[in-house]
Design a protein around this motif. Structure first.
Motif, mmCIF file in Angstrom:
data_model
loop_
_atom_site.group_PDB
_atom_site.id
_atom_site.type_symbol
_atom_site.label_atom_id
_atom_site.label_comp_id
_atom_site.label_asym_id
_atom_site.label_seq_id
_atom_site.Cartn_x
_atom_site.Cartn_y
_atom_site.Cartn_z
ATOM 1 N N GLY A 1 0.798 -1.227 0.000
ATOM 2 C CA GLY A 1 0.000 0.000 0.000
ATOM 3 C C GLY A 1 0.824 1.267 0.000
ATOM 4 O O GLY A 1 0.296 2.353 0.200
ATOM 5 N N ILE A 2 2.139 1.148 -0.196
ATOM 6 C CA ILE A 2 2.985 2.347 -0.195
ATOM 7 C C ILE A 2 3.009 2.952 -1.601
ATOM 8 O O ILE A 2 3.380 2.280 -2.559
ATOM 9 C CB ILE A 2 4.415 1.998 0.259
ATOM 10 C CG1 ILE A 2 4.398 1.524 1.715
ATOM 11 C CG2 ILE A 2 5.350 3.176 0.088
ATOM 12 C CD1 ILE A 2 5.666 0.875 2.183
ATOM 13 N N PRO A 3 2.597 4.211 -1.737
ATOM 14 C CA PRO A 3 2.655 4.844 -3.055
ATOM 15 C C PRO A 3 4.106 5.180 -3.393
ATOM 16 O O PRO A 3 4.634 6.218 -2.975
ATOM 17 C CB PRO A 3 1.802 6.112 -2.895
ATOM 18 C CG PRO A 3 1.756 6.374 -1.441
ATOM 19 C CD PRO A 3 2.066 5.115 -0.707
ATOM 20 N N SER B 1 -0.899 -0.957 -7.663
ATOM 21 C CA SER B 1 -0.977 -1.981 -6.621
ATOM 22 C C SER B 1 -1.144 -1.384 -5.223
ATOM 23 O O SER B 1 -1.790 -1.994 -4.370
ATOM 24 C CB SER B 1 0.208 -2.927 -6.675
ATOM 25 O OG SER B 1 1.369 -2.283 -7.053
ATOM 26 N N ASP B 2 -0.579 -0.186 -4.976
ATOM 27 C CA ASP B 2 -0.754 0.382 -3.637
ATOM 28 C C ASP B 2 -2.214 0.799 -3.414
ATOM 29 O O ASP B 2 -2.739 0.694 -2.309
ATOM 30 C CB ASP B 2 0.189 1.563 -3.403
ATOM 31 C CG ASP B 2 0.074 2.640 -4.455
ATOM 32 O OD1 ASP B 2 0.501 2.395 -5.588
ATOM 33 O OD2 ASP B 2 -0.462 3.719 -4.153
ATOM 34 N N HIS C 1 -7.641 -0.830 -0.927
ATOM 35 C CA HIS C 1 -9.006 -1.331 -0.951
ATOM 36 C C HIS C 1 -9.183 -2.560 -0.063
ATOM 37 O O HIS C 1 -10.291 -2.924 0.269
ATOM 38 C CB HIS C 1 -9.423 -1.695 -2.387
ATOM 39 C CG HIS C 1 -9.949 -0.519 -3.153
ATOM 40 N ND1 HIS C 1 -9.137 0.299 -3.911
ATOM 41 C CD2 HIS C 1 -11.191 -0.009 -3.249
ATOM 42 C CE1 HIS C 1 -9.860 1.253 -4.447
ATOM 43 N NE2 HIS C 1 -11.115 1.094 -4.066
ATOM 44 N N GLY C 2 -8.079 -3.230 0.268
ATOM 45 C CA GLY C 2 -8.180 -4.391 1.146
ATOM 46 C C GLY C 2 -7.764 -5.695 0.500
ATOM 47 O O GLY C 2 -8.223 -6.757 0.889
ATOM 48 N N VAL C 3 -6.868 -5.600 -0.500
ATOM 49 C CA VAL C 3 -6.341 -6.810 -1.121
ATOM 50 C C VAL C 3 -4.852 -6.865 -0.820
ATOM 51 O O VAL C 3 -4.124 -5.930 -1.119
ATOM 52 C CB VAL C 3 -6.540 -6.801 -2.655
ATOM 53 C CG1 VAL C 3 -6.012 -8.090 -3.261
ATOM 54 C CG2 VAL C 3 -8.009 -6.603 -2.997
ATOM 55 N N GLN D 1 -4.324 -5.271 7.042
ATOM 56 C CA GLN D 1 -5.746 -5.518 7.323
ATOM 57 C C GLN D 1 -6.537 -5.804 6.059
ATOM 58 O O GLN D 1 -7.473 -5.077 5.709
ATOM 59 C CB GLN D 1 -6.350 -4.314 8.039
ATOM 60 C CG GLN D 1 -5.911 -4.244 9.485
ATOM 61 C CD GLN D 1 -6.847 -3.401 10.298
ATOM 62 O OE1 GLN D 1 -7.101 -2.258 9.943
ATOM 63 N NE2 GLN D 1 -7.359 -3.949 11.371
ATOM 64 N N PRO D 2 -6.152 -6.858 5.360
ATOM 65 C CA PRO D 2 -6.837 -7.147 4.103
ATOM 66 C C PRO D 2 -8.198 -7.821 4.334
ATOM 67 O O PRO D 2 -8.427 -8.427 5.385
ATOM 68 C CB PRO D 2 -5.884 -8.133 3.418
ATOM 69 C CG PRO D 2 -5.226 -8.848 4.546
ATOM 70 C CD PRO D 2 -5.135 -7.871 5.683
ATOM 71 N N GLN D 3 -9.055 -7.687 3.357
ATOM 72 C CA GLN D 3 -10.274 -8.488 3.356
ATOM 73 C C GLN D 3 -10.068 -9.711 2.482
ATOM 74 O O GLN D 3 -10.723 -10.728 2.647
ATOM 75 C CB GLN D 3 -11.448 -7.675 2.810
ATOM 76 C CG GLN D 3 -11.757 -6.467 3.659
ATOM 77 C CD GLN D 3 -13.033 -5.802 3.190
ATOM 78 O OE1 GLN D 3 -14.092 -6.426 3.193
ATOM 79 N NE2 GLN D 3 -12.945 -4.560 2.780
#
Lengths: 346, 264
Positions: free
Chosen positions: A209-211, B80-81, B86-88, B177-179
């Motif tokens: 999740g790191i931009p 991808s970030d 979104h939770g993947v 904290q993925p779904q």
């Protein structure tokens, strides 16, 4: 004593260290030594700035001499032509280098690794050519002279009038300490951690999740503004700026300092800047030889000690710890043996 | 198996997804959906396009055609970030750890989405910043205890055993904290004991309400764990269904064993 214990020995050590550093000018009477020490402090700022990018984010730039130059020229132009004081030229230079850094980062960081290196090299060269040829503004090859020192500062007990090298020392030291604190706060945060993640594995970082691109551009911007601040200090300290100070050699020098000291280490930055400044002052008579030795140093360091001096230190520290542990284990065994022997005699 | 409440809500929908590399169609008009709370397995022979599929879903490479939806959100063209946001979350076929980080630091990277990277609060060390840091570290502690790595938290992740390195990767993915958790051949190269332990971990993760999409070769694992299986070959969907259906399906047997000659 209770107070001291509360403060913690670490903090106490720091306090003593800072006080000791402040005492340096009292012990050194030779102005040339004072000049070299001040120069070291300016280089530490540059190295801290570049290390944020190279050491912590893994993006190599050989154009940071240009940001140093932009900071210095902005200070020179604004103070000589508009009569602004150091306390105004400093924020202007920081802001300007941040903006230019953002633009260059935004374009350059779309490229990876060696392509980014080439782009920053081109940028550095272009800026140097601008300094050299935009005579109306930059004074061309002659540069800009008679840059005023910072205004006198009065602290009640003592006054910094900036008439001698020793007067600049507390001011420069102050900015170095501020830069170190900012660096520490930055790297020990979510932002700093995301930078190290990018350095170590870009794909994995992005998947967490790191931009990646945005983080790199922000770090490039911060890194550039460190150099801008250093440039301003340099201009007001030396009082003259000219293009040849901010050419390719300067960029390489800063990068060498980062590499020698140890990437991603604040102490490494201080060590790298100190050693190489002293070294290059010692080799003043032969500047060409200096570049030759820098090149060789980088190659040797990259081959054998990619983590620089700090890497060597941590290697030996681990070795000593391991030995101590072994000794302890052996020691434990030995006492058991003695007991056995004792039992035997009984 | 006494299973948690399986739902019919599609958490991930892949529709008509295609990707070619040169002349090779790695993924060809592939469509399937993953239901919430399921453990959904993707199986298929080597080179069937399974890892490419994962890279397409997580935005590492863009598809030529088709669509990926997370619940009802179109995530096809996101980075991808953004997809992680979104939770993947995912792990990689070849374990990708950060070489200079300890186990704790590695998993802390996964909390990026929680702590964020705002500069002003970091420089001022505001109350909110310190609270965020505390919560993040606490979560890392919980996750490390959950996956059984708390005792080795200060060791360098890259120096752990292969099985534990995989655990670190899973812990890091869980920290976001993925779904939906994508696992790319998580048990490849593991011994039976390690495989068994990881399978227990996957079940535990799934019981926390996290949907799992897993690529695997180990049929025992697939049959034991998965609620639903999609078989792909040459980038196309061959069959899908429950373990019982898949095992007996002639097309699957053919893909794995070759054509059965009835006349012989």
């Amino acid at each position: 004593m209770e107070h001291i214990r509360k403060l913690g020995y670490r903090r106490l050590g720091l306090l003593i260290g800072v006080l000791a550093l402040l005492m340096i000018p009292l012990g050194i009477t030779n102005p040339y030594f004072m000049y070299v020490i001040n120069l070291i402090l300016i280089y530490i700022l540059l190295v801290l700035g570049l290390d944020l990018l190279v050491g912590y984010t893994g993006q190599v730039s050989i154009g940071h001499g240009a940001f140093f130059g932009i900071g210095a020229y902005i200070a020179a132009i604004f103070s000589t032509k508009l009569g602004l004081s150091f306390w105004l030229t400093l924020p202007i230079a920081i802001l300007a280098t941040a903006i230019i850094g953002f633009i260059i980062g935004f374009i350059g960081l779309k490229l990876i690794e060696e392509y980014l290196v080439m782009a920053t090299l081109a940028f550095g060269t272009i800026i140097w050519l601008v300094f050299l040829n935009w005579t109306d503004v930059t004074g061309g090859p002659m540069g800009i002279a008679l840059i005023p020192p910072p205004p006198e500062m009065n602290f009640g007990l003592f006054t910094l009038s900036f008439t001698q090298y020793a007067d600049y020392y507390p001011l420069l030291l102050f900015f170095v300490i501020v830069a170190i604190i900012i660096t520490k706060l930055l790297i020990n945060s979510g932002f700093g951690r995301s930078c190290t993640a990018i350095r170590d594995d870009e794909l994995a970082a992005q998947s967490m999740g790191i931009p990646v691109f945005r983080t790199k551009v922000i770090m490039f911007t911060i890194s550039a503004s460190y150099c801008g601040a250093a440039g301003t200090l340099y201009a007001h300290f030396i009082h003259v700026v000219s293009p040849e100070t901010f050419n390719f050699t300067m960029s390489v020098t800063i990068l060498t300092m980062v590499m020698i000291g140890g990437q991603g280490s604040i102490i490494g930055a201080v060590l790298g800047a100190s050693l190489l400044t002293i070294f290059s002052e010692a080799l003043r008579a032969a500047p060409e030889l200096r570049m030759l030795i820098y090149g060789l140093l980088i190659v040797i360091m990259m081959m054998f000690f990619p983590r620089g001096i700090m890497g060597i230190i941590s290697f030996y520290r681990k070795l000593i710890e391991k030995r101590a542990l072994l000794k302890k284990l052996k020691g434990g065994k030995a006492t058991v043996d003695v007991k056995k022997e004792g039992l035997g005699y009984e | 198996m006494n299973k948690k409440n399986l739902t019919d809500t599609a958490i991930l929908t892949v529709a008509g997804l295609s990707k070619s590399f040169g002349g090779v169609k790695a993924v060809n008009d592939l469509s399937f959906s993953v239901k919430k709370n399921h453990i959904h397995a993707i199986i298929g022979p080597n080179g069937a396009g399974k890892s490419t599929l994962f890279n397409l879903i997580t935005g590492i490479i863009p598809p030529d055609e088709g669509e990926v939806r997370f619940f009802t959100t179109d995530i096809t063209s996101l980075r991808s970030d953004q997809i992680a946001k979104h939770g993947v979350s995912r792990t990689f076929q070849n374990i990708r750890l950060f070489p200079d980080m300890t186990v704790f630091e590695t998993v802390l990277i996964g909390t990026y989405l929680l702590t964020g990277a705002k500069l002003a609060p970091a420089l001022l060390r505001t109350k909110a910043f310190r609270e965020n840091e505390r919560v993040a570290k606490q979560r890392v502690e919980e996750i490390l205890k959950f996956v059984g790595l708390w005792d080795v938290r200060d060791e360098y992740a890259a120096q752990l055993s292969y099985g534990n390195q995989r655990r670190v990767e899973i812990a890091r993915a869980l920290a976001t904290q993925p779904q939906l958790l994508l696992l790319d051949e998580p048990t490849a190269g593991m011994n039976p004991k390690e495989t068994k332990e990881l399978m227990d971990l996957f079940t535990a993760v799934n019981n926390e309400g996290i949907t799992i999409l897993i690529i695997a070769h180990d049929m025992n694992l697939v049959n034991t764990l998965s609620d639903h299986i999609t078989v792909i070959n040459f980038g196309e969907k061959l069959v899908e269904g429950t373990a019982d259906v898949i095992q007996k399906h002639p097309a699957v047997i053919e893909a794995y064993m070759g054509k059965v000659k009835v006349d012989a």
